[in-house]
Design a protein around this motif. Structure first.
Motif, PDB file in Angstrom:
ATOM      1  N   VAL A   1       0.825  -1.207   0.000  1.00 56.41           N
ATOM      2  CA  VAL A   1       0.000   0.000   0.000  1.00 56.41           C
ATOM      3  C   VAL A   1       0.869   1.271   0.000  1.00 56.41           C
ATOM      4  O   VAL A   1       0.448   2.317   0.471  1.00 56.41           O
ATOM      5  N   GLU A   2       2.061   1.160  -0.558  1.00 53.52           N
ATOM      6  CA  GLU A   2       2.991   2.288  -0.598  1.00 53.52           C
ATOM      7  C   GLU A   2       2.383   3.479  -1.344  1.00 53.52           C
ATOM      8  O   GLU A   2       2.635   4.630  -0.998  1.00 53.52           O
ATOM      9  N   ARG A   3       1.572   3.197  -2.336  1.00 48.30           N
ATOM     10  CA  ARG A   3       0.992   4.254  -3.176  1.00 48.30           C
ATOM     11  C   ARG A   3       0.093   5.201  -2.390  1.00 48.30           C
ATOM     12  O   ARG A   3      -0.058   6.360  -2.754  1.00 48.30           O
ATOM     13  N   HIS A   4      -0.498   4.728  -1.312  1.00 50.80           N
ATOM     14  CA  HIS A   4      -1.400   5.574  -0.525  1.00 50.80           C
ATOM     15  C   HIS A   4      -0.664   6.825  -0.016  1.00 50.80           C
ATOM     16  O   HIS A   4      -1.225   7.920  -0.031  1.00 50.80           O
ATOM     17  N   ASP A   5       0.564   6.663   0.408  1.00 47.76           N
ATOM     18  CA  ASP A   5       1.322   7.818   0.891  1.00 47.76           C
ATOM     19  C   ASP A   5       1.645   8.784  -0.253  1.00 47.76           C
ATOM     20  O   ASP A   5       1.788   9.986  -0.018  1.00 47.76           O
ATOM     21  N   CYS A   6       1.721   8.289  -1.482  1.00 50.22           N
ATOM     22  CA  CYS A   6       1.888   9.177  -2.638  1.00 50.22           C
ATOM     23  C   CYS A   6       0.650  10.056  -2.798  1.00 50.22           C
ATOM     24  O   CYS A   6       0.763  11.228  -3.167  1.00 50.22           O
ATOM     25  N   TYR A   7      -0.513   9.508  -2.536  1.00 52.07           N
ATOM     26  CA  TYR A   7      -1.748  10.306  -2.580  1.00 52.07           C
ATOM     27  C   TYR A   7      -1.643  11.472  -1.595  1.00 52.07           C
ATOM     28  O   TYR A   7      -2.041  12.591  -1.900  1.00 52.07           O
ATOM     29  N   HIS A   8      -1.149  11.181  -0.397  1.00 54.73           N
ATOM     30  CA  HIS A   8      -0.982  12.246   0.601  1.00 54.73           C
ATOM     31  C   HIS A   8      -0.082  13.361   0.057  1.00 54.73           C
ATOM     32  O   HIS A   8      -0.389  14.542   0.194  1.00 54.73           O
ATOM     33  N   LEU A   9       1.025  12.970  -0.530  1.00 52.09           N
ATOM     34  CA  LEU A   9       1.980  13.954  -1.039  1.00 52.09           C
ATOM     35  C   LEU A   9       1.403  14.805  -2.159  1.00 52.09           C
ATOM     36  O   LEU A   9       1.576  16.019  -2.174  1.00 52.09           O
ATOM     37  N   LEU A  10       0.734  14.168  -3.076  1.00 51.75           N
ATOM     38  CA  LEU A  10       0.223  14.893  -4.235  1.00 51.75           C
ATOM     39  C   LEU A  10      -0.940  15.807  -3.880  1.00 51.75           C
ATOM     40  O   LEU A  10      -1.128  16.845  -4.494  1.00 51.75           O
ATOM     41  N   THR A  11      -1.708  15.427  -2.885  1.00 51.67           N
ATOM     42  CA  THR A  11      -2.887  16.217  -2.509  1.00 51.67           C
ATOM     43  C   THR A  11      -2.627  17.144  -1.330  1.00 51.67           C
ATOM     44  O   THR A  11      -3.409  18.061  -1.098  1.00 51.67           O
ATOM     45  N   GLY A  12      -1.573  16.884  -0.576  1.00 48.37           N
ATOM     46  CA  GLY A  12      -1.272  17.713   0.586  1.00 48.37           C
ATOM     47  C   GLY A  12      -2.063  17.339   1.831  1.00 48.37           C
ATOM     48  O   GLY A  12      -1.957  18.019   2.853  1.00 48.37           O
ATOM     49  N   TYR A  13      -2.842  16.273   1.779  1.00 46.57           N
ATOM     50  CA  TYR A  13      -3.596  15.852   2.954  1.00 46.57           C
ATOM     51  C   TYR A  13      -2.657  15.238   3.990  1.00 46.57           C
ATOM     52  O   TYR A  13      -1.774  14.464   3.641  1.00 46.57           O
ATOM     53  N   SER A  14      -2.874  15.588   5.245  1.00 48.50           N
ATOM     54  CA  SER A  14      -2.052  15.045   6.325  1.00 48.50           C
ATOM     55  C   SER A  14      -2.576  13.662   6.712  1.00 48.50           C
ATOM     56  O   SER A  14      -3.491  13.130   6.084  1.00 48.50           O
ATOM     57  N   THR A  15      -2.029  13.126   7.768  1.00 47.68           N
ATOM     58  CA  THR A  15      -2.481  11.820   8.257  1.00 47.68           C
ATOM     59  C   THR A  15      -3.488  11.954   9.398  1.00 47.68           C
ATOM     60  O   THR A  15      -3.838  10.961  10.020  1.00 47.68           O
ATOM     61  N   LYS A  16      -3.973  13.188   9.642  1.00 49.61           N
ATOM     62  CA  LYS A  16      -5.026  13.355  10.643  1.00 49.61           C
ATOM     63  C   LYS A  16      -6.268  12.622  10.158  1.00 49.61           C
ATOM     64  O   LYS A  16      -6.495  12.498   8.949  1.00 49.61           O
ATOM     65  N   VAL A  17      -7.076  12.164  11.088  1.00 49.62           N
ATOM     66  CA  VAL A  17      -8.254  11.363  10.770  1.00 49.62           C
ATOM     67  C   VAL A  17      -9.139  12.039   9.730  1.00 49.62           C
ATOM     68  O   VAL A  17      -9.535  11.423   8.733  1.00 49.62           O
ATOM     69  N   GLU A  18      -9.458  13.302   9.944  1.00 53.41           N
ATOM     70  CA  GLU A  18     -10.353  13.987   9.015  1.00 53.41           C
ATOM     71  C   GLU A  18      -9.737  14.118   7.623  1.00 53.41           C
ATOM     72  O   GLU A  18     -10.433  14.080   6.607  1.00 53.41           O
ATOM     73  N   ASP A  19      -8.404  14.224   7.549  1.00 60.41           N
ATOM     74  CA  ASP A  19      -7.738  14.282   6.255  1.00 60.41           C
ATOM     75  C   ASP A  19      -7.726  12.925   5.568  1.00 60.41           C
ATOM     76  O   ASP A  19      -7.855  12.830   4.350  1.00 60.41           O
ATOM     77  N   GLU A  20      -7.564  11.866   6.340  1.00 60.25           N
ATOM     78  CA  GLU A  20      -7.618  10.515   5.761  1.00 60.25           C
ATOM     79  C   GLU A  20      -8.993  10.263   5.141  1.00 60.25           C
ATOM     80  O   GLU A  20      -9.089   9.721   4.044  1.00 60.25           O
ATOM     81  N   ILE A  21     -10.034  10.678   5.829  1.00 57.24           N
ATOM     82  CA  ILE A  21     -11.394  10.486   5.308  1.00 57.24           C
ATOM     83  C   ILE A  21     -11.594  11.365   4.070  1.00 57.24           C
ATOM     84  O   ILE A  21     -12.110  10.896   3.043  1.00 57.24           O
ATOM     85  N   ALA A  22     -11.169  12.618   4.141  1.00 63.49           N
ATOM     86  CA  ALA A  22     -11.300  13.527   3.000  1.00 63.49           C
ATOM     87  C   ALA A  22     -10.525  12.998   1.793  1.00 63.49           C
ATOM     88  O   ALA A  22     -10.998  13.097   0.649  1.00 63.49           O
TER      89      ALA A  22
END
Length: 168
Positions: free
Chosen positions: A64-85
């Motif tokens: 599931v390494e790609r999931h962290d790429c999603y974070h980087l490209l979108t700027g979403y943090s790992t906070k719960v509300e950001d994970e859901i968003a």
């Protein structure tokens, strides 16, 4: 009360993600370490992924390494509300998985306080170029801003930046 609901979702993430990865994820792990990632050039997706993992005290999670790429490209943090968003954005972008549906449904029920944020994220994902199916491992050497600009318009990038500023 919101803090307890966030703790519940975090616990659900921890328990379900390991089980989901073991049962449903069939692709091969990237076989890459944080050190490997940090050896890429400074503006590359790979290097930025290494920094993201280091900053959050994470290691790459096999399959599931790609999931962290999603974070980087979108700027979403790992906070719960950001994970859901982020899952809302991914859903709108065409990604489909039982885990995604579970996060969206349970996240909305347990933490409805951020529903407007989720909807804004959905709208961004709907308007963005499709990226959920990219081979991110092969993109690790490329400039992260170039990748981001290929996925999102300048307006979408500005909206994303504003969303994260509002959530901070």
């Amino acid at each position: 009360m919101k803090a307890l609901r966030k703790q519940l979702i975090n616990w659900l993430f921890e328990v379900s993600s390991k089980l989901y990865t073991r049962i449903y994820k069939k692709q091969k792990p990237w076989q890459i370490t944080k050190s490997d990632l940090l050896s890429y050039s400074k503006n590359s997706l790979g290097y930025r992924l290494g920094l993201f993992l280091d900053k959050n005290n994470f290691e790459p999670i096999p399959k599931v390494e790609r999931h962290d790429c999603y974070h980087l490209l979108t700027g979403y943090s790992t906070k719960v509300e950001d994970e859901i968003a982020l899952q809302y954005l991914s859903l709108a972008n065409g990604k489909r998985s039982p885990y995604l549906y579970g996060v969206v449904i349970l996240g909305t029920i347990i933490l409805p306080d951020y529903f407007a944020y989720y909807l804004q994220s959905y709208k961004i994902g709907k308007e963005a170029n499709v990226f959920h199916n990219l081979d991110f491992k092969s993109l690790l050497k490329f400039n992260i801003n170039t990748i981001r600009q290929a996925i999102f318009s300048k307006q979408q990038i500005q909206t994303i930046n504003n969303l994260h500023y509002e959530q901070a």
